[in-house]
Structures are given as structure tokens and as C-alpha cells.
Design a protein around this motif. Structure first.
Motif, PDB file in Angstrom:
ATOM      1  N   ASN A  62       0.866  -1.171   0.000  1.00 37.12           N
ATOM      2  CA  ASN A  62       0.000   0.000   0.000  1.00 37.12           C
ATOM      3  C   ASN A  62       0.904   1.221   0.000  1.00 37.12           C
ATOM      4  O   ASN A  62       1.694   1.417   0.915  1.00 37.12           O
ATOM      5  CB  ASN A  62      -0.912   0.011   1.224  1.00 37.12           C
ATOM      6  CG  ASN A  62      -1.943  -1.091   1.162  1.00 37.12           C
ATOM      7  OD1 ASN A  62      -2.349  -1.513   0.099  1.00 37.12           O
ATOM      8  ND2 ASN A  62      -2.368  -1.563   2.314  1.00 37.12           N
ATOM      9  N   ALA A  64       1.654   5.412  -0.496  1.00 35.16           N
ATOM     10  CA  ALA A  64       1.165   6.786  -0.455  1.00 35.16           C
ATOM     11  C   ALA A  64       2.311   7.681  -0.902  1.00 35.16           C
ATOM     12  O   ALA A  64       3.475   7.394  -0.648  1.00 35.16           O
ATOM     13  CB  ALA A  64       0.717   7.169   0.950  1.00 35.16           C
ATOM     14  N   LYS A  83      -1.728   8.760  -9.101  1.00 31.67           N
ATOM     15  CA  LYS A  83      -3.061   8.968  -8.524  1.00 31.67           C
ATOM     16  C   LYS A  83      -4.120   8.306  -9.393  1.00 31.67           C
ATOM     17  O   LYS A  83      -5.074   7.725  -8.882  1.00 31.67           O
ATOM     18  CB  LYS A  83      -3.342  10.466  -8.373  1.00 31.67           C
ATOM     19  CG  LYS A  83      -4.667  10.776  -7.706  1.00 31.67           C
ATOM     20  CD  LYS A  83      -4.865  12.283  -7.544  1.00 31.67           C
ATOM     21  CE  LYS A  83      -6.124  12.595  -6.765  1.00 31.67           C
ATOM     22  NZ  LYS A  83      -6.327  14.055  -6.635  1.00 31.67           N
ATOM     23  N   LEU A  88      -2.726   6.603  -3.138  1.00 27.32           N
ATOM     24  CA  LEU A  88      -3.068   7.710  -2.253  1.00 27.32           C
ATOM     25  C   LEU A  88      -2.032   8.826  -2.322  1.00 27.32           C
ATOM     26  O   LEU A  88      -0.834   8.577  -2.208  1.00 27.32           O
ATOM     27  CB  LEU A  88      -3.165   7.194  -0.811  1.00 27.32           C
ATOM     28  CG  LEU A  88      -3.374   8.206   0.296  1.00 27.32           C
ATOM     29  CD1 LEU A  88      -4.695   8.953   0.133  1.00 27.32           C
ATOM     30  CD2 LEU A  88      -3.308   7.510   1.651  1.00 27.32           C
ATOM     31  N   ASN A 135      -5.248  13.601  -2.155  1.00 23.50           N
ATOM     32  CA  ASN A 135      -6.480  12.981  -1.669  1.00 23.50           C
ATOM     33  C   ASN A 135      -6.757  13.405  -0.231  1.00 23.50           C
ATOM     34  O   ASN A 135      -7.903  13.603   0.147  1.00 23.50           O
ATOM     35  CB  ASN A 135      -6.382  11.444  -1.697  1.00 23.50           C
ATOM     36  CG  ASN A 135      -6.145  10.882  -3.070  1.00 23.50           C
ATOM     37  OD1 ASN A 135      -4.995  10.750  -3.474  1.00 23.50           O
ATOM     38  ND2 ASN A 135      -7.197  10.572  -3.784  1.00 23.50           N
ATOM     39  N   ILE A 136      -5.685  13.497   0.550  1.00 28.45           N
ATOM     40  CA  ILE A 136      -5.798  13.864   1.965  1.00 28.45           C
ATOM     41  C   ILE A 136      -4.835  15.002   2.252  1.00 28.45           C
ATOM     42  O   ILE A 136      -3.630  14.888   2.008  1.00 28.45           O
ATOM     43  CB  ILE A 136      -5.489  12.656   2.881  1.00 28.45           C
ATOM     44  CG1 ILE A 136      -6.521  11.546   2.643  1.00 28.45           C
ATOM     45  CG2 ILE A 136      -5.444  13.079   4.336  1.00 28.45           C
ATOM     46  CD1 ILE A 136      -6.241  10.266   3.372  1.00 28.45           C
ATOM     47  N   TYR A 161      -4.413   7.343   8.011  1.00 24.32           N
ATOM     48  CA  TYR A 161      -5.025   7.701   6.733  1.00 24.32           C
ATOM     49  C   TYR A 161      -4.809   6.604   5.693  1.00 24.32           C
ATOM     50  O   TYR A 161      -5.717   6.277   4.933  1.00 24.32           O
ATOM     51  CB  TYR A 161      -4.459   9.017   6.200  1.00 24.32           C
ATOM     52  CG  TYR A 161      -4.806  10.224   7.027  1.00 24.32           C
ATOM     53  CD1 TYR A 161      -6.084  10.430   7.527  1.00 24.32           C
ATOM     54  CD2 TYR A 161      -3.841  11.183   7.305  1.00 24.32           C
ATOM     55  CE1 TYR A 161      -6.399  11.552   8.280  1.00 24.32           C
ATOM     56  CE2 TYR A 161      -4.144  12.306   8.048  1.00 24.32           C
ATOM     57  CZ  TYR A 161      -5.421  12.493   8.534  1.00 24.32           C
ATOM     58  OH  TYR A 161      -5.722  13.595   9.269  1.00 24.32           O
ATOM     59  N   MET A 162      -3.604   6.051   5.664  1.00 25.38           N
ATOM     60  CA  MET A 162      -3.326   4.975   4.708  1.00 25.38           C
ATOM     61  C   MET A 162      -4.183   3.753   4.996  1.00 25.38           C
ATOM     62  O   MET A 162      -4.732   3.140   4.088  1.00 25.38           O
ATOM     63  CB  MET A 162      -1.841   4.612   4.721  1.00 25.38           C
ATOM     64  CG  MET A 162      -0.959   5.637   4.071  1.00 25.38           C
ATOM     65  SD  MET A 162       0.770   5.141   4.028  1.00 25.38           S
ATOM     66  CE  MET A 162       0.720   3.773   2.873  1.00 25.38           C
ATOM     67  N   GLU A 164      -7.099   3.630   6.505  1.00 26.42           N
ATOM     68  CA  GLU A 164      -8.485   3.920   6.121  1.00 26.42           C
ATOM     69  C   GLU A 164      -8.654   3.900   4.598  1.00 26.42           C
ATOM     70  O   GLU A 164      -9.642   3.365   4.103  1.00 26.42           O
ATOM     71  CB  GLU A 164      -8.910   5.285   6.681  1.00 26.42           C
ATOM     72  CG  GLU A 164      -9.049   5.306   8.188  1.00 26.42           C
ATOM     73  CD  GLU A 164      -9.225   6.705   8.754  1.00 26.42           C
ATOM     74  OE1 GLU A 164      -9.179   7.703   7.989  1.00 26.42           O
ATOM     75  OE2 GLU A 164      -9.398   6.812   9.984  1.00 26.42           O
ATOM     76  N   TYR A 165      -7.724   4.474   3.874  1.00 27.11           N
ATOM     77  CA  TYR A 165      -7.834   4.554   2.415  1.00 27.11           C
ATOM     78  C   TYR A 165      -7.797   3.175   1.771  1.00 27.11           C
ATOM     79  O   TYR A 165      -8.592   2.879   0.876  1.00 27.11           O
ATOM     80  CB  TYR A 165      -6.690   5.411   1.871  1.00 27.11           C
ATOM     81  CG  TYR A 165      -6.729   5.626   0.383  1.00 27.11           C
ATOM     82  CD1 TYR A 165      -7.552   6.602  -0.173  1.00 27.11           C
ATOM     83  CD2 TYR A 165      -5.941   4.866  -0.480  1.00 27.11           C
ATOM     84  CE1 TYR A 165      -7.587   6.813  -1.555  1.00 27.11           C
ATOM     85  CE2 TYR A 165      -5.969   5.081  -1.861  1.00 27.11           C
ATOM     86  CZ  TYR A 165      -6.791   6.048  -2.381  1.00 27.11           C
ATOM     87  OH  TYR A 165      -6.821   6.263  -3.732  1.00 27.11           O
ATOM     88  N   TYR A 166      -6.897   2.330   2.219  1.00 28.21           N
ATOM     89  CA  TYR A 166      -6.718   1.027   1.573  1.00 28.21           C
ATOM     90  C   TYR A 166      -7.607  -0.074   2.160  1.00 28.21           C
ATOM     91  O   TYR A 166      -7.718  -1.140   1.561  1.00 28.21           O
ATOM     92  CB  TYR A 166      -5.256   0.606   1.609  1.00 28.21           C
ATOM     93  CG  TYR A 166      -4.423   1.403   0.633  1.00 28.21           C
ATOM     94  CD1 TYR A 166      -4.544   1.200  -0.733  1.00 28.21           C
ATOM     95  CD2 TYR A 166      -3.547   2.386   1.067  1.00 28.21           C
ATOM     96  CE1 TYR A 166      -3.806   1.929  -1.647  1.00 28.21           C
ATOM     97  CE2 TYR A 166      -2.792   3.129   0.158  1.00 28.21           C
ATOM     98  CZ  TYR A 166      -2.939   2.889  -1.193  1.00 28.21           C
ATOM     99  OH  TYR A 166      -2.198   3.628  -2.098  1.00 28.21           O
ATOM    100  N   ASP A 168     -10.927   0.586   3.308  1.00 29.08           N
ATOM    101  CA  ASP A 168     -12.365   0.921   3.212  1.00 29.08           C
ATOM    102  C   ASP A 168     -12.920   0.543   1.877  1.00 29.08           C
ATOM    103  O   ASP A 168     -12.317   0.232   0.948  1.00 29.08           O
ATOM    104  CB  ASP A 168     -12.577   2.423   3.448  1.00 29.08           C
ATOM    105  CG  ASP A 168     -12.443   2.776   4.927  1.00 29.08           C
ATOM    106  OD1 ASP A 168     -12.489   1.857   5.762  1.00 29.08           O
ATOM    107  OD2 ASP A 168     -12.284   3.973   5.221  1.00 29.08           O
TER     108      ASP A 168
END
Length: 168
Positions: A62, A64, A83, A88, A135-136, A161-162, A164-166, A168
Motif C-alpha cells: 500500500n 502513499a 493517482k 493515495l 487525496n488527503i 489515513y493509509m 483507512e484509504y486502503y 475501506d
């Protein structure tokens, strides 16, 4: 971390893009004619000295990318392309720019550099000269208008944040 990357060579950027995502492509457009060019590059992502289907996997991590107004030229282009592949972006809007330069020399050997009419675009031919939005956002603006970048160093928030992003 591309937050202070002022640019570099397109070849290096495409190699990094390929290693991270397994997909290394770029899009350019001539500012004067509107002519479009799509280029795809092979990257030996698994470093086995062969170009094959295994190289199209990219990283299984994952990822970012951290960007800021100091992310310029190829430091702006990599975030634009990555992106679009679902990676992310965190930080602040990138600085933009898509500098293409051409090295020339006169008949008697004097070298000079000029800007070209080509510009880098995203995959649907939108120019990226004005930067890429994260994104964030990791910045906060104070009441006096100053920008606080301490969020760039908050590793627990970045990890959250990472996750949650990956997930969800």
C-alpha cells in the motif's frame, strides 16, 4: 516523499512508476498544435533482466505519495500518473509544472537549452501545469494565514489515513 522534489529526468520517473505500479505510461500534448502523444515503457520490475508478464504486477504494498507546492515538473508528474492508478496522495497541492527542455548546440559547439512546446498531461489529456490535488490534506492554515506543515511529520496520522484509504 516527493514533497521537496523539484523535478528530474522522465526516464527515472517512469522507472519508479513502473516499479511501484507495474504500469509506466506518459501522455504529452503540443501546446501549439494540440497534437497528442501516448508512450508506454517496459520496466524490469522484478529485476530478472527480462521483460515479461511478471513485470506488470508492480508492488503489492500500500503506497502513499507525499506532495507539496515544492513538488514540481517530474515531482508533479509522478503524482498525477500514480493517482490515476489508485495510489493515495497526501500533503498539499503539488507545485505543478511540466518542464520539457531541449539541449542544442550551435555549429561552432556552443551549447544552449530551450523550452519546448510539449506539456505533460494526465491520461485523459488534461494539462497538469497547475498541480495535483492530494487525496488527503496534511496542512492546516492558521488564523493569520500561515500554513502549518507539521502534519507531514505525523507518522501515526499518516499511517491511520493509509489504513483507512486502503481498507475501506
Amino acid at each position: 516523499d516527493l514533497s521537496t522534489n523539484g523535478g528530474g529526468t522522465v526516464q527515472s520517473m517512469l522507472g519508479i512508476l513502473g516499479l511501484l505500479t507495474g504500469k509506466s505510461e506518459m501522455y504529452t500534448m503540443n501546446r501549439l498544435s494540440g497534437g497528442k502523444q501516448y508512450s508506454s515503457f517496459l520496466v524490469d520490475c522484478n529485476l530478472d533482466h527480462r521483460f515479461d508478464e511478471e513485470d506488470k504486477k508492480g508492488s503489492d504494498l500500500n503506497i502513499a505519495v507525499l506532495i507539496s507546492p515544492a513538488s514540481f515538473s517530474c515531482g508533479n508528474y509522478l503524482p498525477a500518473l500514480i493517482k490515476e492508478q489508485g495510489v493515495l496522495l497526501m500533503g498539499d497541492r503539488s507545485g505543478g509544472g511540466t518542464c520539457f527542455v531541449q539541449e542544442n548546440s550551435t555549429a561552432d559547439g556552443w551549447q544552449y537549452t530551450i523550452s519546448m512546446n510539449d506539456m505533460m498531461t494526465d491520461a485523459v489529456w488534461n494539462p497538469i501545469d497547475d498541480g495535483i490535488t492530494a487525496n488527503i490534506s496534511l496542512i492546516t492554515t492558521q488564523n493569520d494565514g500561515t500554513v502549518d506543515y507539521s502534519g507531514f511529520y505525523d507518522l501515526s496520522a499518516i499511517s491511520k489515513y493509509m489504513h483507512e484509504y486502503y481498507n475501506d
